[in-house]
Design a protein around this motif. Structure first.
Motif, PDB file in Angstrom:
ATOM      1  N   LEU A   7       0.841  -1.178  -0.037  1.00 19.95           N
ATOM      2  CA  LEU A   7       0.005   0.104  -0.099  1.00 19.95           C
ATOM      3  C   LEU A   7       0.649   1.218  -0.088  1.00 19.95           C
ATOM      4  O   LEU A   7       0.423   2.361  -0.758  1.00 19.95           O
ATOM      5  CB  LEU A   7      -0.949   0.099   1.339  1.00 19.95           C
ATOM      6  CG  LEU A   7      -1.919   1.192   1.498  1.00 19.95           C
ATOM      7  CD1 LEU A   7      -2.989   1.165   0.205  1.00 19.95           C
ATOM      8  CD2 LEU A   7      -2.605   1.094   2.698  1.00 19.95           C
ATOM      9  N   TRP A  11       0.652   4.522  -2.757  1.00 22.36           N
ATOM     10  CA  TRP A  11       0.451   5.738  -2.411  1.00 22.36           C
ATOM     11  C   TRP A  11       1.408   6.798  -2.848  1.00 22.36           C
ATOM     12  O   TRP A  11       1.265   7.923  -3.392  1.00 22.36           O
ATOM     13  CB  TRP A  11       0.146   6.130  -0.872  1.00 22.36           C
ATOM     14  CG  TRP A  11      -1.220   5.802  -0.273  1.00 22.36           C
ATOM     15  CD1 TRP A  11      -1.773   4.828   0.342  1.00 22.36           C
ATOM     16  CD2 TRP A  11      -2.288   6.614  -0.409  1.00 22.36           C
ATOM     17  NE1 TRP A  11      -3.071   4.943   0.752  1.00 22.36           N
ATOM     18  CE2 TRP A  11      -3.540   6.176   0.090  1.00 22.36           C
ATOM     19  CE3 TRP A  11      -2.496   8.043  -1.276  1.00 22.36           C
ATOM     20  CZ2 TRP A  11      -4.736   6.712   0.115  1.00 22.36           C
ATOM     21  CZ3 TRP A  11      -3.789   8.495  -1.236  1.00 22.36           C
ATOM     22  CH2 TRP A  11      -4.838   8.148  -0.577  1.00 22.36           C
ATOM     23  N   GLY A  15       0.573   9.679  -5.377  1.00 27.19           N
ATOM     24  CA  GLY A  15       0.730  10.786  -4.987  1.00 27.19           C
ATOM     25  C   GLY A  15       1.922  11.860  -5.720  1.00 27.19           C
ATOM     26  O   GLY A  15       1.701  13.093  -6.307  1.00 27.19           O
ATOM     27  N   VAL A 153      -1.179   0.921  -9.290  1.00 29.16           N
ATOM     28  CA  VAL A 153      -1.925   0.802  -8.002  1.00 29.16           C
ATOM     29  C   VAL A 153      -2.761  -0.403  -8.044  1.00 29.16           C
ATOM     30  O   VAL A 153      -2.987  -1.069  -7.452  1.00 29.16           O
ATOM     31  CB  VAL A 153      -2.791   2.053  -7.797  1.00 29.16           C
ATOM     32  CG1 VAL A 153      -3.852   1.881  -6.834  1.00 29.16           C
ATOM     33  CG2 VAL A 153      -1.960   3.287  -7.542  1.00 29.16           C
ATOM     34  N   TRP A 177      -8.614   0.283   0.858  1.00 32.47           N
ATOM     35  CA  TRP A 177      -7.405   1.008   1.080  1.00 32.47           C
ATOM     36  C   TRP A 177      -6.694   1.137  -0.429  1.00 32.47           C
ATOM     37  O   TRP A 177      -6.228   2.401  -0.620  1.00 32.47           O
ATOM     38  CB  TRP A 177      -6.381   0.172   2.009  1.00 32.47           C
ATOM     39  CG  TRP A 177      -6.890   0.635   3.568  1.00 32.47           C
ATOM     40  CD1 TRP A 177      -7.188  -0.109   4.264  1.00 32.47           C
ATOM     41  CD2 TRP A 177      -6.424   1.947   4.021  1.00 32.47           C
ATOM     42  NE1 TRP A 177      -7.263   0.410   5.608  1.00 32.47           N
ATOM     43  CE2 TRP A 177      -6.933   1.813   5.458  1.00 32.47           C
ATOM     44  CE3 TRP A 177      -5.932   3.092   3.873  1.00 32.47           C
ATOM     45  CZ2 TRP A 177      -6.844   2.637   6.530  1.00 32.47           C
ATOM     46  CZ3 TRP A 177      -5.994   4.147   4.660  1.00 32.47           C
ATOM     47  CH2 TRP A 177      -6.365   3.812   6.016  1.00 32.47           C
ATOM     48  N   PRO A 181      -6.031   5.244  -3.321  1.00 33.00           N
ATOM     49  CA  PRO A 181      -5.087   6.136  -4.297  1.00 33.00           C
ATOM     50  C   PRO A 181      -5.309   5.950  -5.700  1.00 33.00           C
ATOM     51  O   PRO A 181      -5.183   6.805  -6.639  1.00 33.00           O
ATOM     52  CB  PRO A 181      -3.671   5.189  -3.993  1.00 33.00           C
ATOM     53  CG  PRO A 181      -4.157   3.926  -3.256  1.00 33.00           C
ATOM     54  CD  PRO A 181      -5.390   4.592  -2.429  1.00 33.00           C
ATOM     55  N   LEU A 184      -7.786   8.577  -6.646  1.00 32.29           N
ATOM     56  CA  LEU A 184      -7.124   9.964  -6.473  1.00 32.29           C
ATOM     57  C   LEU A 184      -6.261  10.237  -7.950  1.00 32.29           C
ATOM     58  O   LEU A 184      -6.389  11.310  -8.488  1.00 32.29           O
ATOM     59  CB  LEU A 184      -5.733   9.891  -5.448  1.00 32.29           C
ATOM     60  CG  LEU A 184      -4.655  11.012  -5.536  1.00 32.29           C
ATOM     61  CD1 LEU A 184      -5.373  12.504  -5.290  1.00 32.29           C
ATOM     62  CD2 LEU A 184      -3.447  10.904  -4.838  1.00 32.29           C
TER      63      LEU A 184
END
Length: 258
Positions: A7, A11, A15, A153, A177, A181, A184
């Protein structure tokens, strides 16, 4: 809890990619606000902003062929008919063909695209705020990075769900979870699609606005409008079957070299 180790990079990848996209979009929006006032593109400028140096070389060869000053054979060869170029771009194409007056289209295109005349055109467009400078991360490149991040991801999430069950964390919670991302990256792509589409590797937002105005002339009848279509859309907009065959042969030749 091994899924947590998957995970964290999910992220990090999401990000980083989304941050770069936001920064690229912000830089693109800052420049060239006044560049479009009282400005119109010529054919070479539109070709560069649409497809870069190679598009300029294609447009020049098509224009010369239409005027019967350059013969583009369906076999993929270019032959000089009139050795006197009317501008720097045409002289670059004639120089790329060489003293023999005949060459294959693919190397002529590559040499003409790298000529000083095209580099000078690029510098003028960058100076006017219409083109993206070399080395600057474009929105198009940032969007590709976000797309790759979304795929990464998904892959990491699938790997986490494939791990043997351990602890008290249910699989649906693990999937949730990783969905964060993913959401996002997808939301960033959706916003970019709405706000900054179409993505361009060559034109700044100001350049894209001028291109849009330029492209509206492509539907008008006449040779100038045909060249406008070639400048904006490339060789696929060529109407003559023989010319299309010449450039199709060029693509086959380049594929063999690759």
């Amino acid at each position: 809890m091994f899924w947590v180790l998957l995970l964290l990079p999910a992220w990090a990848v999401a990000g980083t990619a989304c941050t770069r996209l936001c920064l690229a979009a912000a830089r693109a929006a800052d420049g060239g606000a006044d560049a479009v006032r009282g400005r119109e593109l010529d054919l070479y400028e539109a070709a560069f902003l649409s497809g870069g140096p190679a598009r300029v070389a294609d447009l020049t060869m098509v224009s010369m062929a239409r005027q019967r000053r350059l013969l583009l054979a369906h076999t993929g060869w270019a032959t000089v008919v009139d050795p006197r170029g009317q501008d720097e771009m045409e002289r670059s194409v004639i120089g790329a063909i060489g003293p023999g007056g005949q060459s294959r289209i693919a190397p002529v295109r590559a040499s003409a695209a790298a000529a000083d005349a095209v580099r000078g055109l690029a510098e003028r467009l960058v100076g006017a705020g219409l083109a993206v400078p070399d080395g600057v991360r474009t929105v198009a490149a940032a969007v590709r990075r976000v797309r790759l991040a979304a795929l990464a991801v998904c892959a990491l999430g699938a790997a986490a769900l494939a791990l043997p069950a351990s602890g008290d964390v249910p699989r649906y919670l693990i999937a949730l979870w990783f969905a964060l991302p993913l959401a996002l990256t997808l939301s960033c792509l959706a916003i970019a699609r709405i706000e900054v589409h179409p993505y361009s590797a060559w034109a700044s937002p100001a350049g894209q606005r001028l291109l849009y105005a330029f492209a509206r002339r492509a539907g008008r009848p006449g040779d100038a409008a045909d060249l406008t279509s070639v400048a904006v859309r490339g060789v696929r907009a060529i109407g003559e079957p023989d010319l299309r065959a010449a450039f199709a042969h060029r693509e086959e030749y380049e594929g063999l070299r690759d």
